[in-house]
Design an enzyme around this catalytic site. Structure first.
Site, short mmCIF file in Angstrom:
data_model
loop_
_atom_site.label_atom_id
_atom_site.label_comp_id
_atom_site.label_asym_id
_atom_site.label_seq_id
_atom_site.Cartn_x
_atom_site.Cartn_y
_atom_site.Cartn_z
N HIS A 1 0.81 -1.22 0.00
CA HIS A 1 0.00 0.00 0.00
C HIS A 1 0.84 1.27 0.00
O HIS A 1 0.32 2.37 -0.20
CB HIS A 1 -0.92 0.04 1.23
N GLU B 1 -2.95 3.26 2.12
CA GLU B 1 -2.60 3.80 0.81
C GLU B 1 -2.99 5.27 0.71
O GLU B 1 -2.23 6.10 0.19
CB GLU B 1 -3.29 3.02 -0.32
N CYS C 1 -6.47 1.56 -10.60
CA CYS C 1 -5.77 0.45 -11.24
C CYS C 1 -6.68 -0.30 -12.21
O CYS C 1 -7.86 -0.54 -11.91
CB CYS C 1 -5.25 -0.49 -10.16
N SER D 1 -9.96 -5.65 3.73
CA SER D 1 -9.48 -5.36 2.38
C SER D 1 -10.49 -4.47 1.66
O SER D 1 -11.61 -4.90 1.36
CB SER D 1 -9.26 -6.66 1.59
N ASN E 1 -10.54 -3.35 -1.49
CA ASN E 1 -10.95 -3.77 -2.83
C ASN E 1 -11.89 -4.97 -2.77
O ASN E 1 -12.77 -5.12 -3.61
CB ASN E 1 -9.72 -4.06 -3.70
N SER F 1 -5.97 -9.34 -2.82
CA SER F 1 -5.02 -9.81 -1.82
C SER F 1 -5.39 -11.19 -1.26
O SER F 1 -4.90 -11.58 -0.21
CB SER F 1 -4.93 -8.79 -0.67
#
EC number: 1.17.7.4
Length: 282
Positions: free
Chosen positions: A75, A127, A194, A222, A224, A266
């Site tokens: 991150h 991040e 991304c 997480s 995402n 991840s």
């Protein structure tokens, strides 16, 4: 029962690269202690595996003893923390995701020209803390479009709009378009989300439309993975976000004819396979 796995489920390039770098370091450390500044990725099962190999998580630079290896997580970290590390007697190994590093440098370059950063992201995410540290002339962090709508933008200032790399691209693009259509706002839009995030969300959305139930595998912390679960539920498809197969109510799932499975960037393959095996056994 049909069980359908999304093609891109599991590790993204950045996570895979970070873990391969850490694996290489573990093999070559020759007794020198290894520390990670914060969790290298957001997956508790992966972190447990590295802890068993002697890798220690430090929350602050001064927790890393002199002479040790210190790994910068996928991150990334803030500029201030990086400076603190460089001032210490430690060996730094940077495992920051290349996409995150690119976003950091883009923000630094464009805000250096006097622009204020408008960042779409989660305030408590590591991040995001790293990204805003690269803003040269202040920043406004928001987690929802209405927060940006309420922010007083000045016609006498210029701005940079960017996003955490794992945010929803369609929502970000809608916000960018709205700002760019406002003639009184001088804004530069950076494309920092991304492609792997966009592709995973697109697949999750399409898969959710064609199944009776969705299972999203990945760490509860997480970002995402949580967004993949949200994408699935936004389609109106019953869904569940699980960390491991133990979180599944398998008996309840017997009633569904088609189950879709995806996983965060991840999430290790072994956890995905365990979920698939349990569902296929039904």
């Amino acid at each position: 029962m049909d069980v359908i796995l999304a093609e891109t489920a599991g590790f993204c390039m950045g996570v895979d690269l970070a873990l391969r770098r850490l694996d290489k370091l573990v093999k070559a450390a020759d007794g020198r202690p290894i520390f990670i500044l914060g969790p290298i990725i957001h997956n508790p099962q992966v972190l447990k595996r590295y802890a068993e190999k002697g890798v220690t998580i430090a929350e602050e630079p001064d927790e890393v003893p002199g002479g040790a290896y210190v790994v910068i997580r996928a991150h990334g970290i803030t500029r201030e923390v990086e400076a603190q590390l460089k001032a210490r007697d430690v060996v730094i190994k940077d495992a920051t995701c290349p996409r995150v590093k690119k976003a950091q440098l883009l923000i630094a370059r464009h805000t250096a020209k006097g622009r204020e950063l408008l960042l779409y992201g989660e305030a408590d995410h590591p991040e995001v803390k790293g990204l805003v540290s690269y803003a040269e002339h202040g920043h406004f962090l928001f987690g929802a479009p209405e927060e940006l709508d309420d922010y007083p933008l000045s016609p006498d200032k210029s701005y940079v709009l960017a996003a955490q790399t794992t945010q929803d691209r369609e929502l970000f693009q809608a916000m960018a378009k709205k700002l760019q259509e406002n003639d009184s706002v001088n804004v530069k839009v950076l494309q920092t989300i991304c492609d792997a995030t966009k592709l995973r969300q697109k697949e999750a959305s399409e898969l959710a439309e064609g199944v009776d139930y969705m299972v999203v595998v990945g760490g509860f912390n997480s970002g995402n993975t949580r967004r993949l679960a949200q994408v699935a539920s936004d389609k109106g498809t019953p869904s569940q976000h699980v960390e491991t197969v133990a979180d599944l109510d398998l008996e309840n799932l017997r009633q569904y004819g088609r189950i879709g499975v995806t996983a965060g960037a991840s999430t290790p393959r072994i956890l995905i396979d365990e979920v698939l095996e349990a569902l296929e056994a039904l």
